[in-house]
Write a protein that holds these residues in place. Structure first.
Motif, short mmCIF file in Angstrom:
data_model
loop_
_atom_site.label_atom_id
_atom_site.label_comp_id
_atom_site.label_asym_id
_atom_site.label_seq_id
_atom_site.Cartn_x
_atom_site.Cartn_y
_atom_site.Cartn_z
N GLN A 1 0.94 -1.36 0.04
CA GLN A 1 0.05 -0.12 0.12
C GLN A 1 1.08 1.13 0.04
N ILE A 2 1.89 1.28 0.72
CA ILE A 2 2.91 2.31 0.94
C ILE A 2 3.47 2.71 -0.59
N TRP A 3 4.03 1.61 -1.14
CA TRP A 3 4.57 1.91 -2.51
C TRP A 3 3.80 2.24 -3.53
N SER A 4 2.37 1.78 -3.67
CA SER A 4 1.30 2.31 -4.27
C SER A 4 1.15 3.88 -4.34
N TYR B 1 14.21 7.38 -6.96
CA TYR B 1 14.13 7.56 -5.52
C TYR B 1 12.80 8.21 -5.27
N PRO B 2 12.00 8.10 -3.98
CA PRO B 2 12.18 6.74 -3.44
C PRO B 2 12.00 5.45 -4.34
N GLU C 1 3.18 17.48 -12.47
CA GLU C 1 3.14 18.81 -12.15
C GLU C 1 4.53 19.71 -12.51
N GLY C 2 5.24 19.07 -13.21
CA GLY C 2 6.34 19.61 -13.66
C GLY C 2 7.55 19.66 -12.52
N SER C 3 7.43 18.96 -11.51
CA SER C 3 8.31 19.07 -10.52
C SER C 3 9.53 17.98 -10.88
N GLU C 4 10.59 18.16 -10.30
CA GLU C 4 11.96 17.41 -10.74
C GLU C 4 11.93 16.50 -9.47
N GLN C 5 11.32 16.73 -8.29
CA GLN C 5 11.16 16.08 -7.33
C GLN C 5 10.78 14.48 -7.42
N TRP C 6 11.67 13.83 -7.06
CA TRP C 6 11.29 12.31 -6.85
C TRP C 6 11.31 11.56 -8.39
#
Length: 171
Positions: free
Chosen positions: A15-18, A39-40, A30-35
């Motif tokens: 569930q966490i990974w989903s 990672y994660p 959203e155009g974010s470079e985060q993640w």
């Protein structure tokens, strides 16, 4: 509605990974470079749980939000380009994500309030976190909850905005 904040266990992994997979996709849309760099990933979540750092917000048996919590354990924070508000004990959290089915219900704020309660229960009155410069949602939550921008920290070759919130004792 009252949700339960508790330590994650291995049965929660799927569930966490989903939740995180969908959050990674939302960041991308959203155009974010985060993640967006692998990672994660599932092995990070497995380590969080094995090291007893994984925490969930649950609606009965359904995991609806996730984060990793650590106490006094973020080496990158020692090299901040800026200045923390405090130098004592702190709780740091990473990998905050809310289930797509529960978006828009204020759960990220509720999760962060649970983290603050966790810190107070351990007699720790500082909560630190960081986020990407382009994670508008998290930046809004930090502002709403009274976090103070303290400078930049560096992870995996990238700069991140670092924040701290000083908590008051509820004695």
């Amino acid at each position: 509605m009252k949700y339960i904040f508790r330590q994650a266990n291995s049965e929660d992994s799927a569930q966490i990974w989903s939740i995180l997979e969908k959050a990674i996709q939302r960041r991308k849309e959203e155009g974010s470079e985060q993640w967006q760099d692998g990672y994660p990933n599932p092995s990070v979540i497995k380590s969080d749980i094995e090291d007893q750092h994984g925490y969930v917000l649950a609606d009965n048996d359904t995991v609806i939000a996730y984060c990793a919590l650590l106490v006094n354990d973020e080496p990158a924070y020692a090299d901040i380009k800026g200045k923390w508000l405090t130098n004592g004990d702190f709780v740091v959290y990473h990998r905050v994500a809310v289930s797509e089915d529960y978006l828009g219900k204020g759960l990220a704020v509720q999760l962060l309030q649970c983290i603050e309660d966790f810190a107070r229960e351990k007699n720790i009155y500082s909560v630190k976190a960081d986020t990407n410069f382009d994670n508008a949602g998290m930046l809004r939550i930090f502002e709403k909850l009274g976090y103070v921008y303290c400078g930049e920290v560096y992870f995996r070759g990238g700069s991140r905005k670092a924040f701290e919130k000083k908590l008051v004792s509820e004695d």
